[in-house]
Design a protein around this motif. Structure first.
Motif, PDB file in Angstrom:
ATOM      1  N   GLN A  12      45.264  39.561  33.403  1.00 16.00           N
ATOM      2  CA  GLN A  12      44.311  39.668  32.297  1.00 16.00           C
ATOM      3  C   GLN A  12      45.033  39.669  30.951  1.00 16.00           C
ATOM      4  OE1 GLN A  12      42.511  43.319  33.599  1.00 16.00           O
ATOM      5  NE2 GLN A  12      40.806  42.278  34.640  1.00 16.00           N
ATOM      6  N   ASP A  25      32.729  41.839  28.069  1.00 17.79           N
ATOM      7  CA  ASP A  25      32.045  41.562  29.329  1.00 17.79           C
ATOM      8  C   ASP A  25      33.018  41.506  30.503  1.00 17.79           C
ATOM      9  OD1 ASP A  25      29.647  41.420  27.982  1.00 17.79           O
ATOM     10  OD2 ASP A  25      29.631  39.220  27.859  1.00 17.79           O
ATOM     11  N   ASP A  26      34.187  40.918  30.273  1.00 18.50           N
ATOM     12  CA  ASP A  26      35.137  40.701  31.373  1.00 18.50           C
ATOM     13  C   ASP A  26      36.006  41.915  31.659  1.00 18.50           C
ATOM     14  OD1 ASP A  26      34.102  38.189  31.456  1.00 18.50           O
ATOM     15  OD2 ASP A  26      35.874  37.169  30.653  1.00 18.50           O
ATOM     16  N   TYR A  27      36.275  42.730  30.638  1.00 26.23           N
ATOM     17  CA  TYR A  27      37.190  43.861  30.799  1.00 26.23           C
ATOM     18  C   TYR A  27      36.498  45.131  30.288  1.00 26.23           C
ATOM     19  CZ  TYR A  27      40.141  39.695  30.432  1.00 26.23           C
ATOM     20  OH  TYR A  27      40.671  38.436  30.555  1.00 26.23           O
TER      21      TYR A  27
END
Length: 261
Positions: A22, A118-120
């Motif tokens: 990430q 949103d992703d993390y």
């Protein structure tokens, strides 16, 4: 500037809980730059097109009054994000960002704020934690400006800066970035003349050492006492400590509060 690896990002609170994959993705989406002292990163009133992270150095956030006077709102240290428009619902900049020393900066398009959030899950959480700390600082400063004498406000400002970026040197604790007397005046709602008078008096008393744009707090405890009102600004530091100890001895230990730097 070339970002060497994602470990630099991992030291920044908004990204500290991301895994290596990430972090690599976030790094690859970033725009990196070196900014010399005094560089304007963005101006008040401009569209908020990007948000920024300080890898090293400090950034000064400044606002201008209707009369054209400059007010220093905040100093942002390495590892922190600034210039966040999207999560605050702002389409334009509310302040001007100027580098307080030589900086290494990363930035991303504003649209990526929502993508990262949103992703993390940890990204939004850690960023909100940082923004909450800044809100607390601003609240404290409003109280200082409303209730404290000018000497107390100056002492509070110096203590805040050594708490944020202080480094130990031979003469005490040095503020870790260049700071002028005009900067201190802009932070504390007073004049350059007043700041110069106060700092000169404190230097004679051994509370601080100052040269051009550099301040060392030689007696942090004495500065804390002035900031808190436990000592008169014109009271020698040794006499102030005796006065404070005498006052403290007259109240129950459980009711006493200690302030450390």
């Amino acid at each position: 500037m070339r970002l060497l690896d994602e470990r630099q990002l991992a030291r920044a609170p908004p990204f500290c809980r991301l895994d290596p994959h990430q972090l690599r993705r976030v790094r690859d989406l970033a725009q990196a730059r070196n900014a010399a002292i005094g560089t304007v990163v963005f101006d008040e009133g401009q569209p908020a097109l990007r948000f920024h992270l300080i890898l090293s150095g400090h950034v000064r956030l400044v606002r201008m009054t209707a009369e054209g006077e400059q007010i220093i709102v905040l100093h942002v240290a390495a590892g922190q994000i600034f210039g966040l428009g999207a999560p605050l619902g702002r389409a334009t900049r509310q302040e001007t960002a100027i580098t307080a020393d030589d900086c290494q900066l990363l930035s991303w398009p504003t649209a990526l704020w929502q993508v990262f959030s949103d992703d993390y899950a940890s990204f939004a959480k850690e960023t909100m934690r940082s923004l909450g700390a800044r809100a607390d600082e601003m609240s404290n400063r409003i109280v200082e400006l409303s209730t404290k004498l000018v000497e107390q406000r100056i002492a509070c400002a110096l203590l805040r800066m050594i708490g944020q970026s202080g480094r130990k040197v031979a003469g005490g604790i040095e503020i870790g970035f260049p700071i002028s007397r005009q900067n201190i005046a802009d932070m504390t709602g007073t004049t350059l003349h007043t700041v110069s008078r106060v700092l000169s008096a404190w230097e004679k008393r051994g509370l601080i050492l100052s040269t051009r744009c550099h301040v060392v707090v030689s007696d942090p405890h004495g500065m804390v006492m002035i900031a808190s009102g436990a000592a008169r600004p014109d009271q020698p530091a040794t006499a102030a400590r005796r006065s404070a100890r005498k006052a403290a001895s007259s109240i129950p230990y459980s009711a006493q509060a200690s302030i450390t730097v």
